[in-house]
Scaffold this motif. Structure first.
Motif, PDB file in Angstrom:
ATOM      1  N   SER A 736       0.827  -1.203   0.000  1.00  0.00           N
ATOM      2  CA  SER A 736       0.000   0.000   0.000  1.00  0.00           C
ATOM      3  C   SER A 736       0.863   1.255   0.000  1.00  0.00           C
ATOM      4  O   SER A 736       2.025   1.228   0.411  1.00  0.00           O
ATOM      5  CB  SER A 736      -0.903   0.013   1.248  1.00  0.00           C
ATOM      6  N   PRO A 737       0.313   2.385  -0.474  1.00  0.00           N
ATOM      7  CA  PRO A 737       1.067   3.642  -0.444  1.00  0.00           C
ATOM      8  C   PRO A 737       1.533   4.016   0.952  1.00  0.00           C
ATOM      9  O   PRO A 737       2.647   4.512   1.130  1.00  0.00           O
ATOM     10  CB  PRO A 737       0.075   4.660  -1.003  1.00  0.00           C
ATOM     11  N   ASP A 738       0.693   3.778   1.967  1.00  0.00           N
ATOM     12  CA  ASP A 738       1.103   4.109   3.337  1.00  0.00           C
ATOM     13  C   ASP A 738       2.280   3.254   3.780  1.00  0.00           C
ATOM     14  O   ASP A 738       3.197   3.754   4.448  1.00  0.00           O
ATOM     15  CB  ASP A 738      -0.078   3.901   4.292  1.00  0.00           C
ATOM     16  N   PHE A 739       2.270   1.982   3.390  1.00  0.00           N
ATOM     17  CA  PHE A 739       3.386   1.104   3.759  1.00  0.00           C
ATOM     18  C   PHE A 739       4.655   1.507   2.997  1.00  0.00           C
ATOM     19  O   PHE A 739       5.760   1.462   3.535  1.00  0.00           O
ATOM     20  CB  PHE A 739       3.033  -0.352   3.472  1.00  0.00           C
ATOM     21  N   GLN A 740       4.473   1.920   1.742  1.00  0.00           N
ATOM     22  CA  GLN A 740       5.622   2.421   0.985  1.00  0.00           C
ATOM     23  C   GLN A 740       6.262   3.607   1.700  1.00  0.00           C
ATOM     24  O   GLN A 740       7.496   3.732   1.772  1.00  0.00           O
ATOM     25  CB  GLN A 740       5.186   2.846  -0.418  1.00  0.00           C
ATOM     26  N   ALA A 741       5.424   4.494   2.232  1.00  0.00           N
ATOM     27  CA  ALA A 741       5.936   5.678   2.933  1.00  0.00           C
ATOM     28  C   ALA A 741       6.747   5.267   4.158  1.00  0.00           C
ATOM     29  O   ALA A 741       7.779   5.880   4.468  1.00  0.00           O
ATOM     30  CB  ALA A 741       4.781   6.597   3.327  1.00  0.00           C
ATOM     31  N   GLU A 742       6.290   4.228   4.877  1.00  0.00           N
ATOM     32  CA  GLU A 742       7.036   3.760   6.045  1.00  0.00           C
ATOM     33  C   GLU A 742       8.400   3.204   5.639  1.00  0.00           C
ATOM     34  O   GLU A 742       9.416   3.474   6.285  1.00  0.00           O
ATOM     35  CB  GLU A 742       6.226   2.690   6.785  1.00  0.00           C
ATOM     36  N   VAL A 743       8.407   2.411   4.568  1.00  0.00           N
ATOM     37  CA  VAL A 743       9.672   1.835   4.098  1.00  0.00           C
ATOM     38  C   VAL A 743      10.629   2.931   3.649  1.00  0.00           C
ATOM     39  O   VAL A 743      11.824   2.920   3.983  1.00  0.00           O
ATOM     40  CB  VAL A 743       9.411   0.834   2.955  1.00  0.00           C
ATOM     41  N   LEU A 744      10.101   3.906   2.878  1.00  0.00           N
ATOM     42  CA  LEU A 744      10.951   5.007   2.416  1.00  0.00           C
ATOM     43  C   LEU A 744      11.523   5.784   3.596  1.00  0.00           C
ATOM     44  O   LEU A 744      12.676   6.243   3.559  1.00  0.00           O
ATOM     45  CB  LEU A 744      10.155   5.929   1.496  1.00  0.00           C
TER      46      LEU A 744
END
Length: 847
Positions: A736-744
């Motif tokens: 998900s986009p939110d999970f991508q933000a956490e990884v980034l």
């Protein structure tokens, strides 16, 4: 091309014979060899000191030998010494290979391998090396004894080296060099040639430079203390006359009353603070000082003496290696006690050393006027010569042409002029004038070469194996030097170690003792029948070829079987016409010394390369370079993590498929990295790879399990990274986009990063490390020059508190929607280039 006789005549025989052979390099090798033998530390130290003194004496005598009758006796000895040196290197490399093998086979974190080796040990006979290691209780990581065969070979070759040094040492008393006694040599064995404050009897063309420096010394004599703005530096290439100019200044000041004390100290490359301070005290008192073991007492005595004087101190031949600035400052510390107006005059080959010392003014020594330089050259070439007027006029006419080729180098004038002075033969002078030896920059290179550090000489001479006009790439050349062990262009300085074959073997005689060979025109018969016989080769480089002949397993079988001492094997080809696959033979494991293995193909090549399982036994391997090969296959990917010395893995458009690659902690360059959820392929494997530099591309970020896992990659610690590419699969919606933000957020790059590219990121939020305040030095890049967004969702406005885009000069947006541009673009005040690629189809350049 100048023949060897002309080379010796023009620059002295020592340049081609001494080189790095009789240098600290060989005593370091001997010391390393002794450490593997059963010599007590006291016995090893005594024997090493004895050999070091003999090697130093030999080196200094050879530097002075020009026309000695013993030259012909010393040269064969040096050739034998060089050959023995290479042999010792090979044996020591074998020893280290065995140690690496043991470390890898007994890795403590590999329970399966440890249990397997225990079973193997129990089945081995009592005499085996592994059994012996277990029974003696030695750690697998200790410096254990090498196998008996290597031990005996090592002892034999070290004895051989010692005998050759002793034999050469016996010849030295026969040199009868005037003014160069053995006592002089031994007393100065730890220092390079020491200069004094007394100038040469004749100095030509430096009066103006002398007067300019004296004027600087007389400025501000009342308000400047030593160590602040009182240091004046002279810099220039070796042999340009720096020390002579400083000597002229001292001679002039002795007749004036500006300084009541003038001191001269020669510093040299490997200086000791205690030795330099002792020499200063002796120069200040005019008496020989006690051997002070306590540097603090020595400093106090020097300070007490200098308080009485307004002094001029010359520090001749300052060196700076990037790490010894603190030592240089220790030299200056006691000098602050001197009276106001005291000054320091320093000489060095480069300005960095003078700046490290604290020089307020750095003066590049000027070139001589053409007429003045001619006068200097003719002084060395003809002064006092017993010849008639007619011959003198002829020599003077020829001398004008020779002088023009010396590039105004005073060292060249003295060296070449001195050689011509003892050969007052018109034909010889004409021959020297007509040769290319002294032409253009070569003269300056040859003179400078004599003064290079021994390690640098080996690196420099190695370059001669490349073809003429070959474009050298810095990183590629450095990796070759490292592979050959040189780091810790001509044939003229390479000696007999390096050789280049340009147009086939016909009519070519390869000198014995060649260790580094390059071939420009490929010929399979040449390799299999002639080159493979050169079993002592350390480097074999085969330059570009577009024929299928090179893709032949039998060719490599021949090389791998017979040329077992290779450190560098590099083949460069432009591609293949017919062959689509090349499998390297298992015999590659014979190359236990190999550091650099390159089979670089061109961008149009479609050949598949298959590497055998046995390649994992090349424990010394540092560089794997496969250029643009279409497909690269390892028969045993899971064991590649044994290559713990691997520094550069170069394979464009290939993925790094090495399970547990995190063990390869020496890696500096890697190809495309795709992380997965499989054990050994997670992003956390990057945690300890902190030597990575240049460009790093990480794909498969949709497989990262959490922000903590991303942070575990420890990207911020990889300070050598200049470009980072972070890639999510745009078509994979499981992340998900939110999970991508956490990884980034967890993938915080190092402070020094210059270029950041993000692909497939579908969240509009910036990571905190990209928009944090400039004063927050703990996280994120501070000097980002280029930002690239590829298939990303629109990013929001640049936060008002962010100062991290201050240096952003290029913004590239690919395959994004129209509203991907931040709505407050005016904040990008340093932006010079804006690229909007499809669907924008616009390319704007902002000046």
């Amino acid at each position: 091309m100048a023949d060897p006789v002309t080379v010796s005549a023009a620059v002295g025989w020592g340049i081609s014979a001494v080189g790095w052979v009789v240098s600290p390099i060989i005593t370091n090798l001997i010391n390393k060899g002794f450490s593997y033998l059963d010599l007590g530390s006291r016995g090893r130290s005594a024997k090493l000191n004895e050999l070091e003194n003999k090697v130093s004496e030999l080196r200094r005598v050879l530097e002075a030998v020009e026309e000695s009758s013993v030259r012909d006796r010393l040269e064969p000895l040096l050739d034998r010494l060089k050959s023995a040196f290479y042999e010792a290197e090979d044996i020591l490399d074998d020893v280290e290979y065995y140690h690496l093998e043991r470390q890898i086979l007994f890795q403590p974190d590999d329970k399966f391998r440890r249990n397997w080796m225990k079973k193997l040990q129990s089945a081995l006979p009592e005499c085996s090396c592994l059994k012996k290691q277990k029974s003696t209780g030695r750690s697998s990581t200790s410096t254990s004894a090498p196998p008996d065969v290597s031990r005996l070979a090592l002892k034999r070759i070290l004895d051989k080296i010692e005998n050759i040094i002793n034999e050469a040492h016996k010849v030295l008393p026969l040199t009868n060099l005037p003014g160069y006694t053995r006592a002089d040599i031994v007393s100065s064995s730890t220092r390079s040639a020491v200069t004094t404050a007394t100038p040469p009897p004749v100095v030509i063309g430096r009066d103006k430079d002398r007067d300019d420096i004296i004027a600087m010394l007389h400025e501000n004599v009342d308000d400047i203390q030593p160590g602040s703005g009182s240091i004046i530096g002279i810099h220039g290439i070796a042999g340009s006359g720096k020390s002579t100019l400083a000597q002229l200044v001292c001679a002039s000041e002795k007749n004036a009353d500006n300084f009541d004390l003038i001191m001269w100290v020669h510093v040299s490359q490997n200086f000791s603070v205690r030795t330099i301070l002792t020499e200063m005290l002796e120069a200040a008192t005019g008496k020989q000082c006690d051997n002070w073991n306590n540097v603090d007492i020595l400093e106090r005595n020097l300070e007490a003496e200098l308080r009485r004087h307004r002094f001029l101190l010359v520090l001749d031949d300052i060196w700076y290696d990037g790490e010894n600035q603190q030592e240089l400052q220790k030299i200056l510390a006691p000098l602050k006690a001197g009276k106001a107006g005291s000054k320091i005059l320093a000489t060095s080959r480069n300005m960095d050393a003078l700046l490290a010392l604290g020089a307020g003014r750095c003066i590049l020594i000027s070139d001589m006027d053409d007429n003045v330089f001619l006068k200097l050259f003719m002084h060395y070439a003809l002064e006092g010569a017993n010849i008639d007027d007619q011959d003198r006029r002829i020599f003077e006419v020829i001398g004008v042409d020779i002088a023009k080729k010396l590039r105004k180098s005073p060292l060249a004038a003295r060296t070449v002029g001195g050689q011509l002075r003892i050969r007052l033969n018109i034909d010889f002078w004409r021959d020297a004038r007509d040769r290319d030896l002294l032409n253009q920059t070569m003269g300056a290179l040859l003179w400078s070469y004599q003064h290079l550090d021994e390690q640098v000489r080996r690196c420099f001479s190695y370059c001669c194996i490349f073809p003429r006009r070959h474009r050298l790439k810095r990183d590629e050349l450095v990796t070759l030097w490292v592979a050959e062990g040189f780091i810790r262009t001509t044939e003229k300085v390479a000696g007999s170690d390096c050789f280049r074959i340009e147009k086939g073997l016909q009519g070519v005689i390869i000198p014995p003792g060649v260790r580094h060979l390059s071939i420009e025109t490929f010929d399979k018969k040449m390799i299999t029948e002639k080159i493979s016989e050169m079993e002592s080769l350390h480097s074999l480089i085969i330059h570009g070829s577009d024929i299928d002949m090179i893709a032949d397993e039998t060719l490599f079988e021949s090389m791998f079987t017979r040329m077992r001492k290779l450190r560098v094997l590099r083949v460069k080809t432009f591609g293949f016409k017919q062959r689509k696959e090349l499998s390297f033979p298992n015999s590659i494991s014979n190359l236990k010394h190999l550091r650099y293995f390159g089979f670089a193909t061109g961008s149009t090549s479609t050949c598949k390369l298959v590497l055998p399982r046995t390649m994992t036994k090349l424990y010394h391997l540092q560089v794997l370079d496969f250029g643009y090969c279409r497909e690269l296959v390892f028969s045993s990917e899971e064991d590649l993590c044994r290559l713990t010395n691997l520094r550069h893995f170069i394979a464009s458009d290939q993925e790094l498929n090495i399970p547990n690659f995190g063990r390869l902690t020496s890696l500096q360059t890697i190809p495309l990295l795709t992380v997965t959820k499989e054990a050994g392929c997670e992003i956390q494997q990057l945690a300890q790879l902190n030597k990575l530099r240049g460009r790093l591309q990480i794909e498969g970020l949709e497989n990262v399990e959490s922000k903590e896992a991303a942070a575990g990659a420890n990207l911020a610690a990889k300070k050598g990274l200049k470009e980072l590419v972070l890639v999510w699969d745009w078509n994979d919606e499981s992340c998900s986009p939110d999970f991508q933000a956490e990884v980034l957020e967890g993938l915080c790059p190092p402070m020094e990063l210059e270029t950041l590219e993000i692909r497939g990121y579908r969240r509009s939020m910036y990571p905190s490390w990209l928009v944090g305040q400039l004063l927050n030095l703990n996280n994120g890049p501070k000097f980002l020059n280029q930002l690239k967004l590829n298939r990303c969702s629109p990013l929001g406005s640049i936060p008002q508190q962010s100062e991290l885009f201050t240096d952003l000069r290029s913004l590239v947006i690919w395959c994004c929607s129209w509203d991907s541009l931040p709505d407050n673009m005016e904040r990008l005040k340093s932006l010079e280039k804006l690229e909007l690629l499809p669907p924008f189809q616009i390319d704007l350049h902002i000046s």
